[in-house]
Design a protein around this motif. Structure first.
Motif, PDB file in Angstrom:
ATOM      1  N   ARG A  60     -71.909 -12.290 -14.726  1.00 41.05           N
ATOM      2  CA  ARG A  60     -70.828 -12.346 -13.744  1.00 41.05           C
ATOM      3  C   ARG A  60     -69.551 -12.912 -14.364  1.00 41.05           C
ATOM      4  NH1 ARG A  60     -73.591 -14.451 -10.112  1.00 41.05           N
ATOM      5  NH2 ARG A  60     -73.047 -16.646 -10.294  1.00 41.05           N
ATOM      6  N   HIS A  61     -69.677 -13.997 -15.149  1.00 44.53           N
ATOM      7  CA  HIS A  61     -68.497 -14.622 -15.772  1.00 44.53           C
ATOM      8  C   HIS A  61     -67.899 -13.724 -16.855  1.00 44.53           C
ATOM      9  CE1 HIS A  61     -68.688 -18.296 -13.559  1.00 44.53           C
ATOM     10  NE2 HIS A  61     -69.880 -18.634 -14.017  1.00 44.53           N
ATOM     11  N   VAL A  62     -68.752 -13.074 -17.640  1.00 45.22           N
ATOM     12  CA  VAL A  62     -68.246 -12.169 -18.675  1.00 45.22           C
ATOM     13  C   VAL A  62     -67.519 -10.996 -18.029  1.00 45.22           C
ATOM     14  CG1 VAL A  62     -68.929 -10.534 -20.475  1.00 45.22           C
ATOM     15  CG2 VAL A  62     -69.925 -12.827 -20.436  1.00 45.22           C
ATOM     16  N   GLY A  63     -68.131 -10.440 -16.961  1.00 46.51           N
ATOM     17  CA  GLY A  63     -67.506  -9.332 -16.265  1.00 46.51           C
ATOM     18  C   GLY A  63     -66.178  -9.703 -15.626  1.00 46.51           C
ATOM     19  N   ALA A  64     -66.032 -10.980 -15.243  1.00 49.97           N
ATOM     20  CA  ALA A  64     -64.797 -11.452 -14.617  1.00 49.97           C
ATOM     21  C   ALA A  64     -63.769 -11.921 -15.644  1.00 49.97           C
ATOM     22  CB  ALA A  64     -65.106 -12.582 -13.638  1.00 49.97           C
ATOM     23  N   GLY A  65     -64.085 -11.783 -16.931  1.00 55.27           N
ATOM     24  CA  GLY A  65     -63.168 -12.222 -17.969  1.00 55.27           C
ATOM     25  C   GLY A  65     -63.074 -13.726 -18.092  1.00 55.27           C
ATOM     26  N   GLU A  66     -64.229 -14.406 -17.922  1.00 52.02           N
ATOM     27  CA  GLU A  66     -64.274 -15.877 -18.001  1.00 52.02           C
ATOM     28  C   GLU A  66     -65.278 -16.309 -19.077  1.00 52.02           C
ATOM     29  OE1 GLU A  66     -63.416 -16.604 -13.218  1.00 52.02           O
ATOM     30  OE2 GLU A  66     -65.474 -16.576 -13.998  1.00 52.02           O
ATOM     31  N   PRO A  67     -64.985 -16.030 -20.356  1.00 46.98           N
ATOM     32  CA  PRO A  67     -65.951 -16.345 -21.417  1.00 46.98           C
ATOM     33  C   PRO A  67     -66.227 -17.838 -21.556  1.00 46.98           C
ATOM     34  CG  PRO A  67     -63.838 -15.730 -22.356  1.00 46.98           C
ATOM     35  CD  PRO A  67     -63.746 -15.426 -20.893  1.00 46.98           C
ATOM     36  N   ASP A  68     -65.238 -18.685 -21.268  1.00 48.53           N
ATOM     37  CA  ASP A  68     -65.457 -20.132 -21.380  1.00 48.53           C
ATOM     38  C   ASP A  68     -66.509 -20.612 -20.389  1.00 48.53           C
ATOM     39  OD1 ASP A  68     -63.597 -20.229 -23.376  1.00 48.53           O
ATOM     40  OD2 ASP A  68     -61.953 -20.932 -22.099  1.00 48.53           O
ATOM     41  N   LYS A  69     -66.450 -20.075 -19.172  1.00 45.64           N
ATOM     42  CA  LYS A  69     -67.450 -20.454 -18.170  1.00 45.64           C
ATOM     43  C   LYS A  69     -68.836 -19.948 -18.558  1.00 45.64           C
ATOM     44  CE  LYS A  69     -64.315 -20.838 -14.201  1.00 45.64           C
ATOM     45  NZ  LYS A  69     -63.993 -20.362 -12.838  1.00 45.64           N
ATOM     46  N   ALA A  70     -68.889 -18.744 -19.142  1.00 48.56           N
ATOM     47  CA  ALA A  70     -70.174 -18.213 -19.606  1.00 48.56           C
ATOM     48  C   ALA A  70     -70.765 -19.106 -20.688  1.00 48.56           C
ATOM     49  CB  ALA A  70     -69.990 -16.788 -20.134  1.00 48.56           C
ATOM     50  N   ALA A  71     -69.913 -19.555 -21.633  1.00 47.94           N
ATOM     51  CA  ALA A  71     -70.376 -20.446 -22.699  1.00 47.94           C
ATOM     52  C   ALA A  71     -70.840 -21.782 -22.146  1.00 47.94           C
ATOM     53  CB  ALA A  71     -69.264 -20.649 -23.722  1.00 47.94           C
ATOM     54  N   THR A  72     -70.164 -22.274 -21.111  1.00 46.59           N
ATOM     55  CA  THR A  72     -70.566 -23.544 -20.496  1.00 46.59           C
ATOM     56  C   THR A  72     -71.944 -23.425 -19.869  1.00 46.59           C
ATOM     57  OG1 THR A  72     -68.269 -24.156 -20.048  1.00 46.59           O
ATOM     58  CG2 THR A  72     -69.973 -25.258 -18.738  1.00 46.59           C
ATOM     59  N   ILE A  73     -72.202 -22.293 -19.204  1.00 46.26           N
ATOM     60  CA  ILE A  73     -73.528 -22.061 -18.625  1.00 46.26           C
ATOM     61  C   ILE A  73     -74.595 -22.104 -19.718  1.00 46.26           C
ATOM     62  CG2 ILE A  73     -75.007 -20.331 -17.531  1.00 46.26           C
ATOM     63  CD1 ILE A  73     -73.214 -21.568 -15.531  1.00 46.26           C
ATOM     64  N   GLN A  74     -74.326 -21.476 -20.862  1.00 53.09           N
ATOM     65  CA  GLN A  74     -75.298 -21.476 -21.957  1.00 53.09           C
ATOM     66  C   GLN A  74     -75.517 -22.874 -22.513  1.00 53.09           C
ATOM     67  OE1 GLN A  74     -73.782 -17.908 -24.340  1.00 53.09           O
ATOM     68  NE2 GLN A  74     -75.997 -17.763 -24.652  1.00 53.09           N
ATOM     69  N   ALA A  75     -74.445 -23.648 -22.643  1.00 46.91           N
ATOM     70  CA  ALA A  75     -74.579 -25.011 -23.161  1.00 46.91           C
ATOM     71  C   ALA A  75     -75.413 -25.873 -22.216  1.00 46.91           C
ATOM     72  CB  ALA A  75     -73.193 -25.633 -23.366  1.00 46.91           C
ATOM     73  N   GLN A  76     -75.172 -25.737 -20.916  1.00 49.53           N
ATOM     74  CA  GLN A  76     -75.956 -26.495 -19.946  1.00 49.53           C
ATOM     75  C   GLN A  76     -77.424 -26.079 -19.983  1.00 49.53           C
ATOM     76  OE1 GLN A  76     -73.756 -25.484 -16.418  1.00 49.53           O
ATOM     77  NE2 GLN A  76     -72.350 -27.230 -16.589  1.00 49.53           N
ATOM     78  N   ALA A  77     -77.657 -24.787 -20.158  1.00 48.21           N
ATOM     79  CA  ALA A  77     -79.036 -24.300 -20.245  1.00 48.21           C
ATOM     80  C   ALA A  77     -79.718 -24.827 -21.504  1.00 48.21           C
ATOM     81  CB  ALA A  77     -79.053 -22.774 -20.234  1.00 48.21           C
ATOM     82  N   ALA A  78     -78.985 -24.870 -22.624  1.00 47.11           N
ATOM     83  CA  ALA A  78     -79.545 -25.403 -23.871  1.00 47.11           C
ATOM     84  C   ALA A  78     -79.899 -26.878 -23.724  1.00 47.11           C
ATOM     85  CB  ALA A  78     -78.561 -25.207 -25.017  1.00 47.11           C
TER      86      ALA A  78
END
Length: 519
Positions: A291-309
């Motif tokens: 959803r974030h990548v599709g909306a052009g929000e790569p920083d938010k997508a990366a934050t989700i991955q960091a929180q998941a890690a």
């Protein structure tokens, strides 16, 4: 907080399935032991499961979920998403039916080439595999409906479905408890029946979510062509991983009677945190990142991955190190008894202590791969998987002649870390995901807390060592004390050291408190 909630829902229900899975394996170890019949069933169950991962879970989700989510949140909304699902189903179902029929025809030579079995053992293994193989068709359809529900952020039914399979298999063992070929055959029948029950649950849940799919005539629509372009590379990548699984089976079946059974029982313990944490996180974050990548929000997508890690390591580090430190008492308490001897326990514990060292890496792979799939890049993981496969084959041939099943277990752990490292390096170079400083600091503090936990487990194990040589009751009590002591050290210490985002957990608790008070 949404990530914690989603992961908690999926992980909690997956835990139910894993607990039932332990019940299933406890019954299997006592009724069948590490015998020829058990080996035959392990191979027969492993084949449809391997192809399931090829056609169903990984590759299908990688292609379907992002495309379904785009349509669901786009102009067409739910109706466009439903139409896309019907078009995919129209092509997917005939493909699965044809594949299943072809393998029913060639099953004998295929099982012979894979297992190296001959005579009665080959005949029985082939018989069981023909019974279990339709499970591939059923569970692949389950994956389609799970993808729909996950995209709608309705995780409950899909997360609970595997528990039904374990229930069916436990019932089979209780109904046919004499062991040998009769019990193994009952297990094989229960596998396919379990797939039927799982599919029924997902069909009902999808209908209740407001989406009912009709069967269409197969057509290569623009949506299907887009799906194929995405899913074919993912299937090839999953195929590389599953070739690796076939290679493991190839070596295990040639290590003598019991080797497939030992690895299966050890992997059952390894799969508990893997399924509860890894699968839950991967399922929860893919729709969010897409959803974030599709909306052009790569920083938010990366934050989700960091929180998941962060969450992955918080839970996986103690799980892996505790399983390694307490492998023998754990295996003994759960599996030893009936036809499963102390010698069987020793070998299974050795396998477990080695393979769990790769557990954190395997879970991190579940966190990293959505960074590719959400961008419809399924080709890069294929290339990485190919490199890992080559390493797997070379290391197996190098180590197994000298170390036997321990060598194979070490290869499984090492290649998990190799896969994880390559995925991260490529994401880092592309600027899609870089480990932030706060994440590295928290993981270091988690390591410190986990080290203290391992020391506590060793001390307690020495103090209550006699408990693990008694009856089942004594062993289970000793195991509970051992696990409890580790938890009592790790979680308070990781909190004090700052190895966890305290604010996020406190906020989650504050959100839940009114619900609890209302009850």
């Amino acid at each position: 907080m949404n990530l914690l909630k989603s992961t908690g829902t999926i992980g909690g229900l997956t835990m139910v399935s894993r607990i039932l899975g332990f019940g299933r394996e406890m019954l299997t170890s006592r009724i069948l032991g590490a015998s020829n019949a058990t080996d035959a069933f392990v191979v027969a169950f492993r084949l449809p499961n391997t192809f399931r991962r090829l056609f169903g879970e990984g590759a299908f989700s990688a292609g379907f979920v992002p495309l379904f989510s785009q349509r669901l949140h786009g102009e067409g909304g739910a109706e466009e998403a439903r139409k896309f699902s019907e078009e995919v189903l129209a092509v997917f179902l005939p493909t699965l039916i044809l594949f299943t029929l072809v393998f029913q025809v060639i099953m004998g030579p295929f099982v012979a080439a894979l297992s190296g079995y001959v005579g009665d053992k080959l005949e029985f293994t082939t018989f069981l595999t023909r019974i279990t193989f339709p499970y591939l068709l059923l569970i692949s359809l389950v994956s389609l409906f799970s993808g729909i529900l996950n995209s709608l952020t309705r995780f409950t039914a899909a997360a609970f479905a595997p528990a039904l399979l374990n229930l069916m298999m436990m019932i089979a063992l209780l109904v046919v408890p004499e062991g040998g070929k009769p019990s193994a055959t009952a297990l094989a029948v229960a596998v396919t029946l379990g797939g039927v029950v799982q599919l029924a649950l997902l069909l009902i849940a999808t209908k209740r979510a407001g989406i009912s799919l009709r069967l269409r005539r197969p057509r290569m629509t623009p949506g299907v062509r887009q799906f194929v372009r995405v899913v074919v590379p993912a299937t090839l990548g999953a195929g590389v991983y599953q070739i690796s699984a076939f290679i493991d089976t190839f070596f295990l079946t040639r290590l003598g009677t019991g080797a497939p059974s030992y690895f299966n029982f050890a992997d059952r313990l390894n799969q508990l945190p893997l399924g509860v944490i890894g699968a839950a996180l991967g399922t929860a974050i893919l729709p969010q990142i897409s959803r974030h990548v599709g909306a052009g929000e790569p920083d938010k997508a990366a934050t989700i991955q960091a929180q998941a890690a962060e969450l992955a390591m918080l839970l996986c580090l103690p799980a892996a190190l505790a399983l390694c430190a307490a492998a023998e008492p754990l295996v003994g308490a759960l599996f030893q008894g009936g036809k499963f001897s102390a010698a069987d326990t020793a070998v299974t514990a050795q396998v477990l202590a080695i393979i769990v060292l790769g557990l954190p890496a395997y879970v991190l792979v579940k966190v990293l791969t959505p960074g590719f799939y959400s961008r419809q890049d399924t080709g890069t993981p294929v290339k990485i998987a190919a490199v890992v496969l080559v390493a797997n084959v070379v290391l197996n041939f190098a180590l197994i002649p000298f170390f036997g099943i321990a060598g194979l277990s070490a290869v499984v752990a090492f290649t998990s870390w190799l896969n994880c490292a390559i995925l991260y390096v490529i994401l880092h170079r592309r600027g899609h995901f870089r480990m932030p400083g706060w994440l590295g600091t928290r993981i270091l503090r988690q390591f410190l807390a986990a080290g203290a936990m391992v020391a506590a487990i060793y001390v307690v194990r020495q103090l209550i060592g006699d408990w693990f040589t008694g009856g089942l009751g004594h062993r289970l009590v000793g195991l509970a004390v051992l696990i409890g002591s580790g938890l009592a050290v790790y979680f308070p210490l990781v909190w004090v050291l700052g190895g966890v985002d305290r604010d996020a957990f406190l906020a989650l608790l504050r959100r839940k408190r009114p619900v609890a008070d209302a009850g």
